[in-house]
Design a protein around this motif. Structure first.
Motif, mmCIF file in Angstrom:
data_model
loop_
_atom_site.group_PDB
_atom_site.id
_atom_site.type_symbol
_atom_site.label_atom_id
_atom_site.label_comp_id
_atom_site.label_asym_id
_atom_site.label_seq_id
_atom_site.Cartn_x
_atom_site.Cartn_y
_atom_site.Cartn_z
ATOM 1 N N ARG A 63 0.832 -1.200 0.000
ATOM 2 C CA ARG A 63 0.000 0.000 0.000
ATOM 3 C C ARG A 63 0.868 1.252 0.000
ATOM 4 N NH1 ARG A 63 -4.856 0.522 2.165
ATOM 5 N NH2 ARG A 63 -5.206 -1.446 1.057
ATOM 6 N N TRP A 64 1.926 1.258 0.822
ATOM 7 C CA TRP A 64 2.813 2.424 0.859
ATOM 8 C C TRP A 64 3.427 2.687 -0.513
ATOM 9 C CZ3 TRP A 64 8.078 2.365 -0.268
ATOM 10 C CH2 TRP A 64 8.745 3.580 -0.066
ATOM 11 N N ALA A 65 3.904 1.650 -1.197
ATOM 12 C CA ALA A 65 4.525 1.818 -2.514
ATOM 13 C C ALA A 65 3.520 2.360 -3.518
ATOM 14 C CB ALA A 65 5.107 0.493 -2.996
ATOM 15 N N GLN A 66 2.290 1.900 -3.446
ATOM 16 C CA GLN A 66 1.265 2.399 -4.354
ATOM 17 C C GLN A 66 0.944 3.862 -4.079
ATOM 18 O OE1 GLN A 66 -1.876 -0.392 -3.631
ATOM 19 N NE2 GLN A 66 -0.727 -2.115 -4.504
ATOM 20 N N MET A 67 0.967 4.237 -2.797
ATOM 21 C CA MET A 67 0.683 5.624 -2.444
ATOM 22 C C MET A 67 1.781 6.569 -2.920
ATOM 23 S SD MET A 67 -0.821 5.095 1.399
ATOM 24 C CE MET A 67 -0.962 6.840 1.747
ATOM 25 N N ILE A 68 3.048 6.203 -2.711
ATOM 26 C CA ILE A 68 4.120 7.109 -3.126
ATOM 27 C C ILE A 68 4.225 7.163 -4.645
ATOM 28 C CG2 ILE A 68 6.067 5.455 -3.110
ATOM 29 C CD1 ILE A 68 7.707 7.677 -1.694
ATOM 30 N N THR A 69 3.885 6.063 -5.309
ATOM 31 C CA THR A 69 3.856 6.065 -6.765
ATOM 32 C C THR A 69 2.763 6.994 -7.274
ATOM 33 O OG1 THR A 69 4.703 3.802 -6.887
ATOM 34 C CG2 THR A 69 3.530 4.622 -8.818
ATOM 35 N N ALA A 70 1.572 6.943 -6.654
ATOM 36 C CA ALA A 70 0.466 7.819 -7.050
ATOM 37 C C ALA A 70 0.802 9.281 -6.780
ATOM 38 C CB ALA A 70 -0.808 7.422 -6.313
ATOM 39 N N ALA A 71 1.437 9.565 -5.637
ATOM 40 C CA ALA A 71 1.807 10.941 -5.314
ATOM 41 C C ALA A 71 2.803 11.492 -6.325
ATOM 42 C CB ALA A 71 2.392 11.004 -3.901
ATOM 43 N N ALA A 72 3.753 10.666 -6.757
ATOM 44 C CA ALA A 72 4.713 11.104 -7.770
ATOM 45 C C ALA A 72 4.022 11.336 -9.107
ATOM 46 C CB ALA A 72 5.825 10.068 -7.907
ATOM 47 N N GLY A 90 8.422 5.654 4.799
ATOM 48 C CA GLY A 90 9.132 4.449 4.374
ATOM 49 C C GLY A 90 10.391 4.167 5.157
ATOM 50 N N MET A 91 10.744 5.060 6.082
ATOM 51 C CA MET A 91 11.954 4.881 6.893
ATOM 52 C C MET A 91 11.618 4.739 8.374
ATOM 53 S SD MET A 91 14.897 7.250 5.237
ATOM 54 C CE MET A 91 15.556 6.873 3.614
ATOM 55 N N GLN A 92 10.520 4.102 8.687
ATOM 56 C CA GLN A 92 10.151 3.913 10.087
ATOM 57 C C GLN A 92 10.948 2.763 10.694
ATOM 58 O OE1 GLN A 92 7.551 6.267 11.704
ATOM 59 N NE2 GLN A 92 9.076 6.930 10.219
ATOM 60 N N THR A 93 12.194 3.045 10.979
ATOM 61 C CA THR A 93 13.119 2.052 11.499
ATOM 62 C C THR A 93 14.204 2.768 12.271
ATOM 63 O OG1 THR A 93 14.714 0.328 10.856
ATOM 64 C CG2 THR A 93 14.352 2.113 9.301
ATOM 65 N N LEU A 111 13.767 1.910 -0.612
ATOM 66 C CA LEU A 111 14.705 2.908 -1.121
ATOM 67 C C LEU A 111 14.484 3.117 -2.612
ATOM 68 C CD1 LEU A 111 17.137 4.759 -0.547
ATOM 69 C CD2 LEU A 111 18.626 2.834 -1.122
ATOM 70 N N TYR A 112 14.281 2.044 -3.356
ATOM 71 C CA TYR A 112 14.035 2.168 -4.798
ATOM 72 C C TYR A 112 12.800 3.024 -5.064
ATOM 73 C CZ TYR A 112 12.199 0.992 -9.396
ATOM 74 O OH TYR A 112 11.666 1.089 -10.655
ATOM 75 N N GLN A 113 11.692 2.738 -4.380
ATOM 76 C CA GLN A 113 10.447 3.461 -4.640
ATOM 77 C C GLN A 113 10.565 4.935 -4.273
ATOM 78 O OE1 GLN A 113 8.001 2.307 -6.283
ATOM 79 N NE2 GLN A 113 8.255 0.079 -6.199
ATOM 80 N N MET A 114 11.206 5.237 -3.145
ATOM 81 C CA MET A 114 11.284 6.632 -2.736
ATOM 82 C C MET A 114 12.213 7.438 -3.649
ATOM 83 S SD MET A 114 13.418 6.539 0.873
ATOM 84 C CE MET A 114 12.334 5.313 1.597
#
Length: 599
Positions: free
Chosen positions: A534-543, A558-561, A572-575
């Motif tokens: 879901r996160w990857a789909q959201m950042i892809t849509a925002a871009a 994406g860096m909650q660590t 890292l790739y998606q962001m």
């Protein structure tokens, strides 16, 4: 009343996600910073989910969002027993109404729908940074974000997004939107940045959420006087127990010693001799004709919250190191910016602040230089300031590099090694690419890149390429950090690096190169490019929708660590890919270079 500051550091150079949005549930509401009864927050009812037909929300129908803004609790308090007429008179004095705030003419009111000090021409991300993204989704992500972030450069980018001049998104209160941005900045250690947002709203427009954040901001910036405009309207919104103490401090600061003393004595009968009351009394003692001398003992105090930090720092009290170490890096970043704390006490905190993106290389050098100016000439050479001077001005490059190496290895300076690389960044950037110094290329390149000196670091490309396997780490930083490739980034070279590394760093290099558009088919090297979560789909849509602010926020999500080792390569790739799509190529490269440096 003390004049509010508006200065901000604008530049820097400042266990896994679970993995996707479900892991965001680590923090449903911001962690309270005040002691019990001092601003504790009840959990607000869960808002309704955004409309399922909203593409930007990225959330399906029926998936409820968390609270956007928790309301302050109402703390019950017992009435004191009146034993004699004198005490009753003091009670009456303390209960007097404070002077009502000055009304602001309608034509002088500032807008609440468009707030932010950074415009596109001044490092902002643009008026449409968040586009048509759903306001409740954005504030939900901000509220759940665990800060500070493991990445300095991601934090710097997020700060710019939060400070950008943008309109309030749909379906969120305009003032609460500003409050959530300020609250996230506070948790990132950006106290001065948060203050700029809080100051942009007139007090008579505050919501309960903004009152809570404004109090926290005043404490984080060690400025009790900033509480004074909040006391009258704040008491009308909630009955928090800290308002009488704040009222006492403001009375003392305005010269009303009798009323300040009455309020403090009243609260002492209700609270007892707690550390929180004594700190407020310490501030009252700084007022005119209060005749109150207070000695603060930290024995038995097991934690530092914003109340204790703010009042202690405002009066120049040193908080024990053990308590500050337990407070978290964001509080140490507040300490680095607190003007009343002696500068010598702020040095180690300044290193922490640089590591998480609050302080720049220039700010670090400045603070050490100020300490150096006050150092005895016989001791200056062995000090950090003296070694920094040699790093910049020694007659030979070998001597300069030697001084830098000494600084990189000195744990007494504070912070981690990456923070000490930031300290020497400008000096490292001045060293030309020398074959005689090729064995130090990795550290010099990493130091220069830590503060964004990418073009100067690029000069090492030919030498690093010629080093072959011996220059792997330096090569990986240049491969992802330079404006254009200056080293061999052929597939065979990448595969050789991955084979030798055989672990997380190799996969992160593949992800970074692919995200930057410098490597094809990352899947064959172990990094799945498909946006499956879901996160990857959201950042892809925002871009795709050209929303750089939303992309910056989701990159932080994406860096909650706890560190770079926990960041998944496909995140890292998606962001990086999304950042490039919205025109943030430089920021994408700096994040990738940081990854290669810190892994």
């Amino acid at each position: 009343m003390k004049r509010w500051r508006s200065k901000i550091l604008l530049l820097a150079g400042v266990a896994g996600l679970g993995f996707a949005l479900p892991a965001l549930g680590q923090r449903e509401t911001p962690e309270p910073l005040l002691p019990p009864g001092f601003g504790d927050q009840d959990t607000a009812p869960t808002p309704a989910p955004p409309s399922p037909d909203t593409e930007e929300s990225g959330a399906p129908a029926g998936n409820a969002l968390p609270p956007v803004a928790a309301e302050p609790s109402v703390a019950a308090s017992d009435r004191p027993v009146i034993e004699n007429a004198a005490v009753e008179d003091l009670e009456d004095l303390a209960a007097q109404e404070i002077v009502p705030p000055i009304e602001i003419p309608e034509e002088s009111r500032r807008p609440t729908n468009i707030v932010g000090p950074l415009r596109a021409e001044n490092w902002g991300l643009g008026f449409n940074a968040f586009g048509s993204a759903h306001g409740r989704l954005l504030t939900s992500l901000m509220g759940r974000l665990d800060a500070p972030l493991p990445s300095r450069w991601t934090s710097i980018l997020l700060r710019r997004a939060l400070l950008s001049e943008v309109p309030a998104p749909r379906q969120v209160n305009e003032v609460d939107w500003v409050a959530e941005r300020a609250w996230l900045l506070l948790r990132m250690g950006e106290a001065d940045s948060a203050r700029m947002l809080v100051q942009a709203i007139d007090v008579d427009q505050y919501t309960p959420r903004m009152f809570t954040v404004a109090v926290q901001t005043a404490l984080a910036t060690a400025d009790p006087a900033a509480l004074c405009p909040l006391v009258g309207p704040g008491k009308a919104v909630s009955e928090e127990r800290f308002w009488p103490l704040a009222e006492a401090m403001c009375a003392a600061l305005s010269g009303d010693a009798a009323r300040a003393s009455a309020l403090i004595d009243q609260q002492r009968r209700r609270m007892g001799e707690t550390i929180d009351l004594l700190l407020a009394e310490k501030v009252v003692g700084a007022g005119t004709n209060t005749r109150r001398a207070v000695t603060i003992q930290w024995d038995g105090v097991d934690s530092v919250n914003s109340w204790r930090f703010g009042l202690a720092s405002a009066t120049g009290l040193k908080i024990p190191d053990a308590l500050m170490r337990s407070a978290g890096p964001h509080v140490r970043a507040w300490e680095a910016q607190a003007p009343m704390i002696p500068i010598e006490q702020r040095l180690k905190s300044a290193q922490d602040a640089a590591t998480i993106g609050v302080f720049s290389n220039a700010a670090l050098v400045d603070i050490h230089s100020l300490v150096g100016d006050a150092t005895d000439p016989s001791e200056i050479e062995a000090s950090v300031a003296g070694r920094l001077r040699r790093a910049y001005a020694s007659p030979t490059y070998g001597a300069r590099i030697g001084a830098m190496r000494d600084l990189w290895g000195d744990e007494e300076i504070g912070g981690d090694r990456y923070g000490r690389l930031i300290l020497t960044a400008a000096a490292a950037a001045e060293v030309p690419a020398l074959e005689s110094q090729s064995n130090r290329a990795e550290d010099l390149i990493a130091s220069a890149m830590s503060a964004g000196f990418d073009r100067r670091a690029s000069r090492w490309g030919r030498i690093v390429d010629a080093m072959g396997d011996d220059g792997d780490r330096a090569w990986s930083i240049l491969a992802v950090g330079t404006p254009r490739p200056v080293v061999d980034v052929s597939r065979s070279r990448v595969e050789a690096f991955v084979d030798r590394d055989g672990g997380h760093r190799g996969r992160m290099l593949v992800a970074a190169l692919a995200g930057l558009g410098r490597l094809e088919d990352p899947a064959s090297l172990g990094v799945d490019p498909a946006p499956r979560s879901r996160w990857a789909q959201m950042i892809t849509a925002a871009a795709r929708n050209r929303q750089p602010g939303t992309v910056a926020l989701l990159a932080a999500v994406g860096m909650q660590t706890g560190g770079w080792q926990g960041v998944p390569p496909h995140h890292l790739y998606q962001m990086l890919r999304a950042l490039r799509q919205v025109g943030l190529d430089y920021e994408a490269r700096m994040i990738a270079a940081e990854a290669m440096t810190r892994l």
